[in-house]
Scaffold this motif. Structure first.
Motif, PDB file in Angstrom:
ATOM      1  N   ILE A 137      -3.824   7.075   0.283  1.00 40.23           N
ATOM      2  CA  ILE A 137      -4.364   6.440   1.490  1.00 40.23           C
ATOM      3  C   ILE A 137      -5.756   5.958   1.122  1.00 40.23           C
ATOM      4  CG2 ILE A 137      -5.128   6.783   3.867  1.00 40.23           C
ATOM      5  CD1 ILE A 137      -2.846   8.755   4.203  1.00 40.23           C
ATOM      6  N   TYR A 138      -5.995   4.671   1.309  1.00 40.62           N
ATOM      7  CA  TYR A 138      -7.236   4.050   0.869  1.00 40.62           C
ATOM      8  C   TYR A 138      -8.297   4.112   1.958  1.00 40.62           C
ATOM      9  CZ  TYR A 138      -4.351   2.686  -2.979  1.00 40.62           C
ATOM     10  OH  TYR A 138      -3.529   2.741  -4.073  1.00 40.62           O
ATOM     11  N   GLY A 139      -9.537   4.256   1.535  1.00 41.40           N
ATOM     12  CA  GLY A 139     -10.639   4.415   2.477  1.00 41.40           C
ATOM     13  C   GLY A 139     -11.052   3.137   3.178  1.00 41.40           C
ATOM     14  N   THR A 140     -10.848   2.009   2.510  1.00 42.18           N
ATOM     15  CA  THR A 140     -11.278   0.741   3.102  1.00 42.18           C
ATOM     16  C   THR A 140     -10.125  -0.261   3.114  1.00 42.18           C
ATOM     17  OG1 THR A 140     -11.968  -0.284   1.018  1.00 42.18           O
ATOM     18  CG2 THR A 140     -13.600   1.085   2.177  1.00 42.18           C
ATOM     19  N   PHE A 141     -10.262  -1.230   4.007  1.00 38.13           N
ATOM     20  CA  PHE A 141      -9.254  -2.279   4.086  1.00 38.13           C
ATOM     21  C   PHE A 141      -9.263  -3.114   2.816  1.00 38.13           C
ATOM     22  CE2 PHE A 141      -7.076  -6.033   5.725  1.00 38.13           C
ATOM     23  CZ  PHE A 141      -6.027  -5.427   6.399  1.00 38.13           C
ATOM     24  N   ARG A 142     -10.415  -3.307   2.209  1.00 37.48           N
ATOM     25  CA  ARG A 142     -10.506  -4.094   0.976  1.00 37.48           C
ATOM     26  C   ARG A 142      -9.676  -3.465  -0.146  1.00 37.48           C
ATOM     27  NH1 ARG A 142     -13.026  -8.321  -0.409  1.00 37.48           N
ATOM     28  NH2 ARG A 142     -14.588  -8.219   1.208  1.00 37.48           N
ATOM     29  N   GLU A 143      -9.751  -2.138  -0.288  1.00 41.80           N
ATOM     30  CA  GLU A 143      -8.936  -1.451  -1.287  1.00 41.80           C
ATOM     31  C   GLU A 143      -7.448  -1.640  -0.981  1.00 41.80           C
ATOM     32  OE1 GLU A 143     -11.413   2.458  -2.643  1.00 41.80           O
ATOM     33  OE2 GLU A 143     -10.648   2.424  -0.582  1.00 41.80           O
ATOM     34  N   ALA A 144      -7.099  -1.511   0.274  1.00 42.03           N
ATOM     35  CA  ALA A 144      -5.711  -1.681   0.690  1.00 42.03           C
ATOM     36  C   ALA A 144      -5.224  -3.106   0.422  1.00 42.03           C
ATOM     37  CB  ALA A 144      -5.553  -1.339   2.166  1.00 42.03           C
TER      38      ALA A 144
END
Length: 78
Positions: free
Chosen positions: A9-16
């Protein structure tokens, strides 16, 4: 069906976005993606639907595995 599984589960939308958009190239008939991260599932689904000359259906499904909500995304050729 061959599944690519990403259990993070990624911390930021950018990582996702990076993970979701990189998953687009791996999609095709008989292949799918599983993730517990709604951000990744959303980006991947949206990106697949937005491709030009789309000749397939994009499917999504929610399911629980070991008490964790996960998302499946796959395509079906028309």
């Amino acid at each position: 069906m061959e599944w690519t599984i990403d259990d993070r589960i990624y911390g930021t939308f950018r990582e996702a976005e990076e993970v979701g958009f990189s998953g687009v190239g791996d999609m095709g008939e008989g292949r799918g993606f599983i993730t517990p991260d709604l951000k990744v599932a959303s980006v991947l689904s949206y990106a697949l639907c937005g491709l030009p000359d789309v000749t397939y259906l994009v499917h999504t499904e929610e399911f629980r595995e070991d008490g964790i909500l996960k998302y499946k995304i796959w395509v079906e050729n028309l």
